[in-house]
Design an enzyme around this catalytic site. Sequence first.
Site, short mmCIF file in Angstrom:
data_model
loop_
_atom_site.label_atom_id
_atom_site.label_comp_id
_atom_site.label_asym_id
_atom_site.label_seq_id
_atom_site.Cartn_x
_atom_site.Cartn_y
_atom_site.Cartn_z
N GLY A 19 33.02 -4.20 -9.51
CA GLY A 19 32.05 -5.28 -9.38
C GLY A 19 32.59 -6.63 -9.81
O GLY A 19 31.84 -7.49 -10.29
N TYR A 43 26.20 -3.57 -3.18
CA TYR A 43 24.76 -3.36 -3.26
C TYR A 43 24.04 -4.15 -2.17
O TYR A 43 24.53 -5.15 -1.65
CB TYR A 43 24.20 -3.77 -4.63
N HIS A 73 35.80 -11.68 -15.35
CA HIS A 73 35.01 -12.38 -16.38
C HIS A 73 35.88 -12.78 -17.57
O HIS A 73 35.50 -13.69 -18.32
CB HIS A 73 33.89 -11.48 -16.90
N ARG A 129 37.33 -10.13 -6.55
CA ARG A 129 37.02 -10.82 -5.31
C ARG A 129 38.31 -11.32 -4.64
O ARG A 129 39.36 -11.39 -5.28
CB ARG A 129 36.09 -12.01 -5.56
#
Length: 295
Positions: free
Chosen positions: A140, A197, A145, A178
């Site tokens: 995800g 999702y 992060h 990404r």
Amino acid sequence: MSADGVFRTRSLGVAAEGLPDQYADGKAAKVWELYIGDTQSRTQEYKSWVVSLLKEHGVQSILDVACGTGVDSIMLVEEGFKMVSVDASDKMLKYALKSRWERRKEPAFDQWVIEEANWLTLSDDIKKPGAGFDAVICLGNSFAHLPDFKGDQSDQQLALQNIASMVRPGGILIIDHRNYDFILETGQAPQGKNIYYKSDLTQDISTSVLWVNNKPHMITLDYTIHVPKAAVQDVHEVSKFRLSYYPHCLESFKGLLKGAFGGKMQHSVYGDFQTYVAGQSKAPCYFIHVCKKDA
């Protein structure tokens, strides 16, 4: 904390030891939990791909190092895997803990281990079972992060070394990011559905890039999400919040992973769950790395 309806999540709190918690205000965590939905919101393509891959490698025990609200871990507990799930954000973990409590009468959920942990101190925060886990997942776009505070990627190198150390010989690490190569080149994310999702909440995402010393240092995504009325108290019907990421490019991230395993691994790259071929015509939204540690 919010200002002008924008959840400023880049520097609101510090989780564990020194890792900023971008969901520390609690409200952003709640909106994000609504946005990604439950396990039924996971795309069938994603679920089929990851479960098939895990079973292909004979995986039984899994460490989810980016548990968040627990949506992936729940999916895998339901599939019969033995899960240990960790995250640095207690605001996100409370949703995983709530799900475990609500399903505690199911043996698999009663045995599900959930802990607060930090990638930079992972070996101190959780106990490695024997030689390690059959698989470690970090999905995800979660690893992005972690900022590069020092400007030399040493924190990211340490974090990946700690994550890799949790994989048993012959086990696998599944980690993604990404397609930042495309974002840096074009100024926007590749067009396409979200592979993870299928949210019922309409959204808009704007992208900005921070350059430091002629190098991309941070990418900021501003999310606009339409939240159902009364779904979250004190949250605007149109909610905006900001998440920041380090822009890992494909080749440099492959190098980081090679270093984390000391070169002793087999490395495959997928683009949106399909084998990635350099230069292919369709740009993937996500790159997924599968690293099998040498036995």
